[in-house]
Enzyme design. Structure first.
Site, PDB file in Angstrom:
ATOM      1  CG  ASN A  64       2.102   1.407  -5.153  1.00 24.10           C
ATOM      2  OD1 ASN A  64       2.958   1.219  -4.309  1.00 24.10           O
ATOM      3  ND2 ASN A  64       1.625   0.446  -5.925  1.00 24.10           N
ATOM      4  CB  SER A  93      -7.763  -4.106   2.800  1.00 22.09           C
ATOM      5  OG  SER A  93      -7.573  -2.870   3.432  1.00 22.09           O
ATOM      6  CG  ASN A 122      -7.543  -2.279  -5.926  1.00 18.32           C
ATOM      7  OD1 ASN A 122      -6.596  -3.048  -5.740  1.00 18.32           O
ATOM      8  ND2 ASN A 122      -7.820  -1.293  -5.081  1.00 18.32           N
ATOM      9  CD1 TRP A 123     -12.581  -5.899  -9.920  1.00 17.29           C
ATOM     10  CD2 TRP A 123     -11.773  -5.075 -11.837  1.00 17.29           C
ATOM     11  NE1 TRP A 123     -11.899  -6.913 -10.569  1.00 17.29           N
ATOM     12  CE2 TRP A 123     -11.399  -6.437 -11.737  1.00 17.29           C
ATOM     13  CE3 TRP A 123     -11.359  -4.345 -12.963  1.00 17.29           C
ATOM     14  CZ2 TRP A 123     -10.641  -7.082 -12.725  1.00 17.29           C
ATOM     15  CZ3 TRP A 123     -10.614  -4.996 -13.941  1.00 17.29           C
ATOM     16  CH2 TRP A 123     -10.261  -6.344 -13.819  1.00 17.29           C
ATOM     17  CB  SER A 172      -8.587  -5.582  -3.713  1.00 14.83           C
ATOM     18  OG  SER A 172      -9.098  -4.286  -3.967  1.00 14.83           O
ATOM     19  CG  ASP A 222      -2.056   0.952   1.113  1.00 14.57           C
ATOM     20  OD1 ASP A 222      -2.307   1.460  -0.002  1.00 14.57           O
ATOM     21  OD2 ASP A 222      -2.711   1.223   2.137  1.00 14.57           O
TER      22      ASP A 222
END
Ligand code: FPP
Length: 246
Positions: free
Chosen positions: A23, A197, A69-70, A66, A21
Protein backbone atom coordinates in the site's frame (compact mmCIF):
# COMPACT_ATOMS: atom_id res chain seq x y z
CA UNK A 1 -10.52 -17.18 -21.71
CA UNK A 2 -10.40 -15.30 -18.40
CA UNK A 3 -8.97 -16.85 -15.24
CA UNK A 4 -12.42 -17.31 -13.70
CA UNK A 5 -13.46 -19.65 -16.52
CA UNK A 6 -10.28 -21.70 -15.97
CA UNK A 7 -11.11 -22.44 -12.31
CA UNK A 8 -12.29 -25.95 -11.50
CA UNK A 9 -15.00 -25.15 -8.96
CA UNK A 10 -15.02 -28.75 -7.70
CA UNK A 11 -11.44 -28.28 -6.40
CA UNK A 12 -11.55 -24.85 -4.82
CA UNK A 13 -9.40 -24.05 -1.82
CA UNK A 14 -11.73 -23.81 1.16
CA UNK A 15 -9.60 -21.21 2.91
CA UNK A 16 -7.42 -18.49 1.37
CA UNK A 17 -5.13 -16.30 3.47
CA UNK A 18 -3.71 -13.04 2.14
CA UNK A 19 -0.79 -10.86 3.19
CA UNK A 20 -1.89 -7.52 1.72
CA UNK A 21 1.39 -5.73 1.06
CA UNK A 22 2.49 -2.73 -0.96
CA UNK A 23 0.00 0.00 0.00
CA UNK A 24 2.77 2.43 0.98
CA UNK A 25 4.80 1.89 -2.20
CA UNK A 26 1.68 2.18 -4.35
CA UNK A 27 0.90 5.58 -2.83
CA UNK A 28 4.51 6.74 -3.06
CA UNK A 29 4.63 5.79 -6.75
CA UNK A 30 1.85 8.31 -7.27
CA UNK A 31 3.38 11.01 -5.09
CA UNK A 32 0.68 10.52 -2.44
CA UNK A 33 0.76 9.93 1.33
CA UNK A 34 0.92 6.31 2.56
CA UNK A 35 -2.58 6.52 3.99
CA UNK A 36 -3.95 6.99 0.47
CA UNK A 37 -2.49 3.57 -0.30
CA UNK A 38 -4.31 2.05 2.67
CA UNK A 39 -7.59 3.70 1.63
CA UNK A 40 -7.18 2.29 -1.86
CA UNK A 41 -6.29 -1.07 -0.31
CA UNK A 42 -9.77 -1.19 1.22
CA UNK A 43 -11.25 -1.20 -2.31
CA UNK A 44 -9.14 -4.29 -3.05
CA UNK A 45 -10.39 -5.99 0.11
CA UNK A 46 -13.98 -5.31 -0.96
CA UNK A 47 -13.40 -6.66 -4.47
CA UNK A 48 -11.62 -9.78 -3.20
CA UNK A 49 -14.39 -10.54 -0.70
CA UNK A 50 -16.93 -10.26 -3.53
CA UNK A 51 -14.74 -12.45 -5.74
CA UNK A 52 -14.65 -15.10 -3.00
CA UNK A 53 -18.43 -14.97 -2.62
CA UNK A 54 -18.83 -15.14 -6.39
CA UNK A 55 -16.93 -18.43 -6.79
CA UNK A 56 -17.66 -20.01 -3.39
CA UNK A 57 -14.56 -19.62 -1.22
CA UNK A 58 -15.70 -20.41 2.33
CA UNK A 59 -12.95 -18.69 4.36
CA UNK A 60 -10.88 -15.61 3.57
CA UNK A 61 -8.34 -14.38 6.15
CA UNK A 62 -6.52 -11.10 5.58
CA UNK A 63 -3.54 -9.70 7.49
CA UNK A 64 -4.81 -6.19 8.19
CA UNK A 65 -2.53 -5.18 11.10
CA UNK A 66 0.36 -7.12 12.61
CA UNK A 67 1.73 -6.93 16.13
CA UNK A 68 4.82 -5.34 14.57
CA UNK A 69 2.73 -2.66 12.81
CA UNK A 70 2.29 -0.92 16.20
CA UNK A 71 5.87 0.29 15.68
CA UNK A 72 4.90 2.43 12.65
CA UNK A 73 4.64 6.23 13.06
CA UNK A 74 1.72 7.02 15.34
CA UNK A 75 -0.06 9.03 12.61
CA UNK A 76 -0.11 5.96 10.35
CA UNK A 77 -1.28 3.66 13.17
CA UNK A 78 -4.10 6.09 14.00
CA UNK A 79 -5.07 6.42 10.34
CA UNK A 80 -5.22 2.62 9.97
CA UNK A 81 -7.42 2.31 13.07
CA UNK A 82 -9.76 5.05 11.78
CA UNK A 83 -9.92 3.34 8.41
CA UNK A 84 -10.70 0.03 10.02
CA UNK A 85 -13.53 1.54 12.07
CA UNK A 86 -15.08 3.43 9.15
CA UNK A 87 -14.74 0.43 6.80
CA UNK A 88 -16.38 -2.15 9.04
CA UNK A 89 -19.28 0.21 9.81
CA UNK A 90 -19.77 1.18 6.16
CA UNK A 91 -19.54 -2.40 4.95
CA UNK A 92 -21.80 -4.09 7.52
CA UNK A 93 -24.83 -3.91 5.22
CA UNK A 94 -22.94 -5.23 2.18
CA UNK A 95 -21.51 -8.08 4.26
CA UNK A 96 -25.06 -9.07 5.22
CA UNK A 97 -26.28 -8.69 1.65
CA UNK A 98 -23.49 -11.01 0.46
CA UNK A 99 -24.09 -13.46 3.34
CA UNK A 100 -20.56 -12.89 4.72
CA UNK A 101 -19.73 -13.35 8.39
CA UNK A 102 -17.12 -10.99 9.85
CA UNK A 103 -14.58 -12.49 12.25
CA UNK A 104 -11.40 -11.12 13.82
CA UNK A 105 -8.28 -12.78 15.25
CA UNK A 106 -5.35 -11.32 17.16
CA UNK A 107 -4.69 -9.53 20.40
CA UNK A 108 -7.94 -7.60 19.98
CA UNK A 109 -7.88 -6.11 23.48
CA UNK A 110 -4.89 -3.99 22.43
CA UNK A 111 -7.02 -2.16 19.81
CA UNK A 112 -8.68 1.21 20.55
CA UNK A 113 -11.97 0.77 22.46
CA UNK A 114 -14.08 2.10 19.57
CA UNK A 115 -12.51 -0.45 17.29
CA UNK A 116 -13.20 -3.27 19.78
CA UNK A 117 -16.83 -2.17 20.20
CA UNK A 118 -17.58 -1.68 16.49
CA UNK A 119 -15.90 -4.96 15.56
CA UNK A 120 -17.97 -6.79 18.19
CA UNK A 121 -21.11 -5.11 16.85
CA UNK A 122 -20.51 -5.98 13.18
CA UNK A 123 -19.40 -9.50 14.10
CA UNK A 124 -22.67 -9.92 15.98
CA UNK A 125 -24.91 -8.57 13.21
CA UNK A 126 -23.20 -10.76 10.59
CA UNK A 127 -22.89 -13.84 12.83
CA UNK A 128 -25.69 -15.79 11.12
CA UNK A 129 -24.19 -15.45 7.62
CA UNK A 130 -23.00 -18.68 6.07
CA UNK A 131 -21.58 -18.14 2.57
CA UNK A 132 -18.13 -16.92 3.52
CA UNK A 133 -16.23 -16.04 6.71
CA UNK A 134 -14.03 -12.97 6.36
CA UNK A 135 -11.44 -12.93 9.13
CA UNK A 136 -9.44 -9.78 9.82
CA UNK A 137 -6.10 -10.47 11.52
CA UNK A 138 -5.64 -7.44 13.75
CA UNK A 139 -2.79 -6.88 16.17
CA UNK A 140 -1.96 -10.44 15.16
CA UNK A 141 1.28 -12.35 15.04
CA UNK A 142 1.67 -16.11 14.81
CA UNK A 143 4.35 -16.20 17.51
CA UNK A 144 1.97 -14.37 19.87
CA UNK A 145 -0.80 -16.83 19.02
CA UNK A 146 1.39 -19.90 19.52
CA UNK A 147 2.68 -18.61 22.87
CA UNK A 148 -0.88 -17.94 24.05
CA UNK A 149 -1.90 -21.46 23.07
CA UNK A 150 1.13 -22.94 24.86
CA UNK A 151 0.35 -20.95 28.01
CA UNK A 152 -3.28 -22.10 28.04
CA UNK A 153 -2.29 -25.74 27.65
CA UNK A 154 0.32 -25.38 30.42
CA UNK A 155 -2.37 -23.90 32.69
CA UNK A 156 -4.71 -26.79 31.90
CA UNK A 157 -2.00 -29.33 32.75
CA UNK A 158 -1.19 -27.45 35.95
CA UNK A 159 -4.87 -27.48 36.92
CA UNK A 160 -4.93 -31.22 36.08
CA UNK A 161 -7.69 -30.67 33.49
CA UNK A 162 -5.63 -32.50 30.87
CA UNK A 163 -2.52 -34.68 30.98
CA UNK A 164 0.76 -33.99 29.19
CA UNK A 165 0.11 -37.04 27.00
CA UNK A 166 -3.16 -35.54 25.77
CA UNK A 167 -1.33 -32.64 24.11
CA UNK A 168 -1.20 -33.52 20.44
CA UNK A 169 -1.58 -31.56 17.17
CA UNK A 170 -5.38 -31.45 17.45
CA UNK A 171 -5.31 -30.28 21.07
CA UNK A 172 -2.80 -27.58 20.18
CA UNK A 173 -4.71 -26.40 17.09
CA UNK A 174 -7.87 -26.18 19.21
CA UNK A 175 -6.18 -23.45 21.26
CA UNK A 176 -5.31 -21.30 18.24
CA UNK A 177 -7.40 -18.33 17.10
CA UNK A 178 -8.28 -20.30 13.95
CA UNK A 179 -9.67 -23.31 15.82
CA UNK A 180 -13.02 -23.03 14.04
CA UNK A 181 -11.59 -22.96 10.49
CA UNK A 182 -9.68 -25.35 8.25
CA UNK A 183 -6.03 -24.49 7.59
CA UNK A 184 -5.58 -22.36 4.47
CA UNK A 185 -4.75 -24.34 1.34
CA UNK A 186 -3.47 -21.18 -0.37
CA UNK A 187 -1.63 -18.13 0.97
CA UNK A 188 -1.10 -15.11 -1.27
CA UNK A 189 1.36 -12.29 -0.70
CA UNK A 190 1.34 -9.22 -2.90
CA UNK A 191 4.08 -6.68 -3.69
CA UNK A 192 6.95 -8.99 -4.60
CA UNK A 193 8.13 -9.73 -1.05
CA UNK A 194 8.84 -13.42 -0.44
CA UNK A 195 8.19 -13.69 3.30
CA UNK A 196 5.40 -14.92 5.57
CA UNK A 197 6.00 -12.20 8.19
CA UNK A 198 4.70 -13.98 11.28
CA UNK A 199 1.31 -14.84 9.71
CA UNK A 200 -0.44 -18.15 10.56
CA UNK A 201 2.84 -20.04 11.02
CA UNK A 202 1.26 -23.17 12.52
CA UNK A 203 -1.61 -23.22 10.01
CA UNK A 204 0.53 -22.95 6.84
CA UNK A 205 2.60 -26.10 7.43
CA UNK A 206 1.29 -27.52 4.11
CA UNK A 207 -0.16 -24.39 2.51
CA UNK A 208 0.67 -23.51 -1.09
CA UNK A 209 2.37 -20.10 -1.21
CA UNK A 210 1.71 -17.70 -4.07
CA UNK A 211 3.70 -14.52 -4.54
CA UNK A 212 2.85 -11.76 -6.99
CA UNK A 213 4.58 -8.48 -7.88
CA UNK A 214 1.20 -6.71 -7.94
CA UNK A 215 0.85 -4.12 -5.17
CA UNK A 216 -2.18 -4.66 -2.94
CA UNK A 217 -4.23 -1.62 -4.15
CA UNK A 218 -3.95 -3.00 -7.72
CA UNK A 219 -4.95 -6.54 -6.72
CA UNK A 220 -8.47 -7.38 -7.92
CA UNK A 221 -10.62 -10.52 -8.22
CA UNK A 222 -9.08 -11.44 -11.59
CA UNK A 223 -5.69 -11.58 -9.81
CA UNK A 224 -7.26 -13.79 -7.14
CA UNK A 225 -8.67 -16.09 -9.81
CA UNK A 226 -5.21 -16.25 -11.44
CA UNK A 227 -3.73 -17.34 -8.10
CA UNK A 228 -6.40 -20.04 -7.75
CA UNK A 229 -5.71 -21.34 -11.27
CA UNK A 230 -2.01 -21.51 -10.38
CA UNK A 231 -2.84 -23.33 -7.12
CA UNK A 232 -4.96 -25.88 -8.99
CA UNK A 233 -2.01 -26.77 -11.24
CA UNK A 234 0.10 -27.80 -8.27
CA UNK A 235 0.39 -31.31 -6.91
CA UNK A 236 -0.14 -31.33 -3.14
CA UNK A 237 1.75 -34.37 -1.88
CA UNK A 238 1.75 -33.79 1.91
CA UNK A 239 5.06 -35.65 2.19
CA UNK A 240 3.99 -38.58 0.00
CA UNK A 241 5.26 -39.37 -3.51
CA UNK A 242 3.33 -38.68 -6.73
CA UNK A 243 2.42 -42.34 -7.35
CA UNK A 244 0.68 -42.59 -3.96
CA UNK A 245 -1.79 -39.87 -4.89
CA UNK A 246 -5.02 -40.57 -6.71
C1 FPP B 1 0.76 -3.35 4.00
O1 FPP B 1 1.21 -2.36 3.13
C2 FPP B 1 -0.58 -3.11 4.46
C3 FPP B 1 -0.93 -2.89 5.77
C4 FPP B 1 0.02 -2.90 6.88
C5 FPP B 1 -2.29 -2.62 6.16
C6 FPP B 1 -3.35 -3.29 5.34
C7 FPP B 1 -4.57 -2.48 5.51
C8 FPP B 1 -5.50 -2.27 4.58
C9 FPP B 1 -5.52 -2.88 3.24
C10 FPP B 1 -6.61 -1.32 4.87
C11 FPP B 1 -7.46 -1.69 6.03
C12 FPP B 1 -8.06 -3.03 5.90
C13 FPP B 1 -9.30 -3.35 6.26
C14 FPP B 1 -9.71 -4.78 6.19
C15 FPP B 1 -10.30 -2.38 6.69
P1 FPP B 1 2.47 -1.50 3.56
O2 FPP B 1 1.99 -0.29 4.27
O3 FPP B 1 3.40 -2.35 4.37
O4 FPP B 1 3.09 -1.14 2.18
P2 FPP B 1 4.63 -0.95 1.84
O5 FPP B 1 5.31 -2.28 2.09
O6 FPP B 1 4.62 -0.60 0.39
O7 FPP B 1 5.15 0.14 2.71
Amino acid sequence: MGFKEQIDITRLPEHIAIIMDGNGRWAKNQGKFRVFGHESGVLSVKDIVEGCVDIGIKYLTVYAFSTENWNRPIEEVNALMELLISTINQEAETLNKNNVRLNAIGDLKSLPQKCIDDLANVMEITSKNTKCTLTLALSYSAKWEILEAAKRLAQQVQAEEITLEEINEDAFAAQLTTAQMPDPELMIRTSGEHRVSNFLLWQIAYTELYFTETLWPDFRREDLFEAIVDYQKRERRFGKISEQLN
